[in-house]
Design a protein around this motif. Structure first.
Motif, PDB file in Angstrom:
ATOM      1  N   LEU C 167     -38.781  85.791  85.043  1.00 10.75           N
ATOM      2  CA  LEU C 167     -39.040  84.278  85.255  1.00 10.75           C
ATOM      3  C   LEU C 167     -39.145  83.552  84.154  1.00 10.75           C
ATOM      4  N   PHE C 170     -35.653  83.337  83.383  1.00 12.14           N
ATOM      5  CA  PHE C 170     -34.567  82.873  84.672  1.00 12.14           C
ATOM      6  C   PHE C 170     -34.550  80.927  84.137  1.00 12.14           C
ATOM      7  N   LYS C 171     -36.143  80.549  83.974  1.00 14.28           N
ATOM      8  CA  LYS C 171     -35.783  79.354  83.226  1.00 14.28           C
ATOM      9  C   LYS C 171     -34.908  79.142  81.735  1.00 14.28           C
ATOM     10  N   THR C 185     -28.897  72.760  86.115  1.00 12.77           N
ATOM     11  CA  THR C 185     -29.158  71.591  84.561  1.00 12.77           C
ATOM     12  C   THR C 185     -28.874  71.067  84.384  1.00 12.77           C
ATOM     13  N   TYR C 202     -32.439  64.994  89.627  1.00 16.61           N
ATOM     14  CA  TYR C 202     -33.735  65.450  88.955  1.00 16.61           C
ATOM     15  C   TYR C 202     -34.394  66.262  90.418  1.00 16.61           C
ATOM     16  N   ALA C 203     -34.341  65.243  91.451  1.00 18.05           N
ATOM     17  CA  ALA C 203     -35.906  65.819  91.932  1.00 18.05           C
ATOM     18  C   ALA C 203     -34.976  67.119  92.850  1.00 18.05           C
ATOM     19  N   VAL C 205     -32.334  69.576  91.903  1.00 16.86           N
ATOM     20  CA  VAL C 205     -32.519  70.169  90.970  1.00 16.86           C
ATOM     21  C   VAL C 205     -33.983  70.571  90.904  1.00 16.86           C
ATOM     22  N   THR C 206     -35.229  69.689  90.664  1.00 15.86           N
ATOM     23  CA  THR C 206     -36.302  70.279  90.120  1.00 15.86           C
ATOM     24  C   THR C 206     -36.901  70.979  91.576  1.00 15.86           C
ATOM     25  N   TYR C 209     -34.910  74.831  91.800  1.00 20.90           N
ATOM     26  CA  TYR C 209     -35.677  75.389  90.147  1.00 20.90           C
ATOM     27  C   TYR C 209     -37.525  76.626  90.734  1.00 20.90           C
ATOM     28  N   LEU C 210     -37.742  75.257  91.360  1.00 22.44           N
ATOM     29  CA  LEU C 210     -39.255  75.726  92.147  1.00 22.44           C
ATOM     30  C   LEU C 210     -38.889  76.548  93.096  1.00 22.44           C
ATOM     31  N   SER C 213     -38.091  80.033  91.449  1.00 23.85           N
ATOM     32  CA  SER C 213     -39.376  80.603  90.489  1.00 23.85           C
ATOM     33  C   SER C 213     -39.741  81.031  92.133  1.00 23.85           C
ATOM     34  N   MET C 217     -41.166  84.744  91.712  1.00 19.01           N
ATOM     35  CA  MET C 217     -42.833  85.167  91.572  1.00 19.01           C
ATOM     36  C   MET C 217     -43.463  86.247  93.597  1.00 19.01           C
TER      37      MET C 217
END
Lengths: 241, 236, 233
Positions: C167, C170-171, C185, C202-203, C205-206, C209-210, C213, C217
């Motif tokens: 994780l 990845f970040k 990004t 940004y929303a 892309v956020t 990512y979430l 992730s 997980m």
């Protein structure tokens, strides 16, 4: 002093307590014994609601502690509980352990609590260890501080959940001594214990439990020399060996 | 490389002060310390939320923690960069933006550390407190949290080291901390990039190596006064 | 201040292409760096077990250096610093294949290898000591014992932390944007720069990512559950 009315408790599908109907009188010293899994620890933990019950009623000192809306914290402050694992607060010294609850619950101001706390520690023979931390005390000493801590709230009844089971044999005696002194002073006590000598010496009544039920009750003399039920007979013969 | 250091150590230490804001290593450390300190109360709230028996606290807290764990810090920085000035209504210094981003980010990680600390305590501690008649929050305040926070000091210290490393991202929004200072230096010297960046790496290395060493000392100290498991006693 | 949200705009060309390209780059960077980190980290962990003092010191130094220096600085060091020390021919070659991507990948892989080596080291220490002795007593060689007895158990123990490292890896790919790699990004920044739809860019892309992730997980959870032995371990 303590009354159980039709008390039943389940853990999921497993019934831990079944049809408990019994009374503990004021000033009585009661010993609860039985094989492991018999529900004796569960029973004593229902008295101060560390374990909830699903049906029935329990009265302590005239008050129905199981009614809805009862103030659990208030009730607990009138019941003294001594754990098998002592559960002293390791970041506080012995005297701080004893005075924490009286001060926080406004039963006494700091100096009164200190005075009474020292008197209690003296009573259990540990006044000289007042400033010591639990990690510096032996098991027997920790348990005696735990008893003083419970007594600091001046409860009318004291509950002991296998108080000596986690102790090395040579320390059992010092704790039993404190408990015997309490009994002789007339404290109402419920003790879950395997210490039969203690039971014979100071107990007024013995409850024998098996599989969640109170199978037999009687005086210590009567129970130990002449158990009526086959399960009690089996239990006693096993622990003698 | 050493002459670069001796010629420019002041720039690396405090940036362009007094001809600009305080920068360099000092800015790095202040960013990290300030952010982590401010993140503590939020982390504590999130931890308590995650442990709460009430879903209305538990669900939001858990969601927030998962969201922060799943998003790169860089995205937090950009969010803060654009939206903090909007919310406050006036332009905001890069330093402040970075602090906001770091506080949000670190709160979640601190929350997990604190939660682990609380859950590592024996169940009997809470029971003993409640058995005396203390309420849940009284027991939390006087019995559970003092022990948990003390036990978690070593983890918090290594989280500080992580935060110091994270401050390097402030470079991206032109905050004049250590990495920015090094890049400035590089654009001036031009022909010695290897030495400049090696120096930068060594500076962080030395700093964090010392901090990690301190953390290890703290860990030894905590373990020694290790708030003992119940039945671990010294012979009378 | 009136602000009209226009998410649709973000998904039109050319923004959509930028997003997809960014996503692809991020995933490629993650995947390749992960393979490198995992291979190197495992190798380091196994070498450490041989318990040769000089090697142990070198590996400890490697780990300490890569864990104490920020990832961004590593990336800068490899992209700006290292090429200055390499012969020109090499530098041209590197730039031909995409210098930024390569350097970012190397930097990330080296750093995460250090973390993985440490995690495997703790995992190996957690295995009861009798395991290695038992396998040697049966006649298995050092390497065979490692391969068949020790490492499988170590990996099983280390799965939660390894998932965490994945994780983190990845970040960390987002940092590659600082040297110009066109990952996710950077795509958000580009879109925002050109279209001024800051929030939407940004929303989106956020959320991407979430989702990724959560996928990592969740995958880790599945892996942990599958590798659990009967009777719990």
């Amino acid at each position: 002093m303590i009354t159980f009315h039709d008390v039943n408790k389940w853990y999921g599908d497993y019934q831990a307590l079944a049809d408990i109907n019994a009374t503990v009188e004021r000033g009585e010293v009661l010993v609860v014994c039985g094989p492991s899994g018999s529900g004796k620890s569960t029973l004593i933990r229902t008295i101060n609601r560390l374990e909830p019950i699903q049906s029935g009623r329990i009265e302590v000192n005239g008050e129905d502690i199981t009614r809805k809306g009862a103030n659990v914290d208030e009730q607990r402050s009138h019941i003294g509980f001594v754990f098998q694992q002592f559960n002293l607060f390791p970041h506080l010294s012995a005297i701080e352990n004893v005075t924490l609850a009286p001060v926080m619950l406004k039963r006494a101001n700091k100096s009164e609590a200190l005075e009474q706390g020292m008197a209690l520690l003296d009573k259990v023979g540990l006044a000289h260890k007042a400033q010591a931390y639990p990690a510096q005390l032996s098991g027997g000493q920790q348990q005696r501080v735990a008893i003083a801590r419970a007594l600091a709230m001046k409860p009318p009844v004291m509950l002991f959940d296998e108080p000596t089971s986690a102790l090395d044999p040579e320390m059992v005696g010092e704790v039993l001594q404190v408990m015997k002194a309490l009994a002789r002073e007339g404290m109402t006590m419920v003790c879950v214990t395997h210490e039969m000598g203690f039971a014979r010496e100071v107990a007024d009544t013995v409850w024998f439990m098996d599989a969640g039920r109170i199978v037999e009750t009687g005086t210590p003399e009567g129970f130990f020399t002449n158990p009526q039920s086959p399960r009690a007979q089996k239990f006693l013969s096993e622990i003698r060996h | 490389m050493w002459e670069i250091l001796s010629d420019n150590w002041l720039l690396l230490l405090i940036g362009q002060y007094p001809n600009g804001p305080m920068g360099g290593l000092v800015a790095t450390l202040s960013l990290a310390a300030l952010s982590l300190t401010l993140a503590l109360p939020f982390g504590l709230l999130l931890a308590l939320g995650r442990l709460s028996s009430r879903r209305i606290f538990r669900y939001p807290a858990t969601t927030l923690v998962y969201m922060v764990r799943g998003l790169p810090l860089l995205m937090f920085i950009f969010w803060a960069y654009f939206f903090v000035p909007l919310v406050i209504g006036r332009p905001v210094a890069g330093f402040t933006t970075m602090v906001v981003a770091l506080v949000c980010y670190e709160s979640a990680y601190l929350a997990e550390i604190i939660r682990a600390g609380i859950q590592a305590l024996p169940k009997g501690q809470m029971e003993a407190g409640r058995a005396l008649g203390l309420s849940h929050s009284q027991t939390m305040r006087r019995i559970i949290l003092p022990q948990a926070l003390y036990n978690m000091l070593p983890s918090m210290m290594s989280q500080f080291v992580s935060t110091v490393k994270e401050t390097s991202l402030a470079y991206v929004i032109s905050v004049q901390e250590l990495t920015y200072a090094a890049n400035q230096l590089n654009s001036v010297l031009l022909v010695r990039p290897f030495e400049v960046f090696a120096l930068l790496a060594l500076t962080y290395f030395t700093l964090n190596f010392i901090l990690t060493g301190i953390a290890r000392l703290v860990e030894l100290r905590v373990a020694r006064r290790r708030l003992a498991q119940p039945v671990q006693a010294v012979p009378a | 201040m009136q602000y009209v949200f226009d998410f649709g705009a973000v998904f039109q060309a050319p923004y959509l292409e930028w997003l997809i390209q960014g996503l692809y780059t991020t995933l490629a960077l993650t995947g390749l760096a992960w393979i490198g980190a995992f291979a190197l980290g495992t190798t380091l962990a196994v070498i450490r077990l041989a318990d040769v003092a000089a090697l142990n010191f070198l590996i400890s130094a490697y780990v300490a250096f890569h864990r104490n220096v920020p990832m961004l600085v590593h990336i800068m060091f490899w992209y700006f610093g290292v090429p200055a020390m390499l012969p020109m021919a090499w530098v041209d070659q590197i730039n031909a294949v995409g210098g930024e991507f390569l350097m970012a990948m190397i930097a990330i892989a080296l750093v995460m290898a250090a973390y993985i080596a440490e995690d495997l080291r703790s995992a190996l220490r957690a295995i009861p000591s009798g395991q290695f002795e038992a396998s040697r007593a049966l006649g298995l060689s050092y390497l065979q014992s490692m391969r068949k007895v020790m490492m499988p158990q170590a990996f099983r123990i280390a799965i939660p932390t390894l998932v965490n490292q994945t994780l983190l890896l990845f970040k960390n790919t987002s940092l590659a944007m600082a040297i110009g790699v066109a990952e996710l990004t950077k795509a958000a920044r580009e879109i925002e720069n050109v279209s001024f739809k800051v929030f939407e860019a940004y929303a989106v892309v956020t959320v991407m990512y979430l989702l990724l992730s959560l996928l990592i997980m969740w995958g880790g959870d599945v892996l942990a559950r599958r590798s659990r032995l009967a009777g719990g371990h």
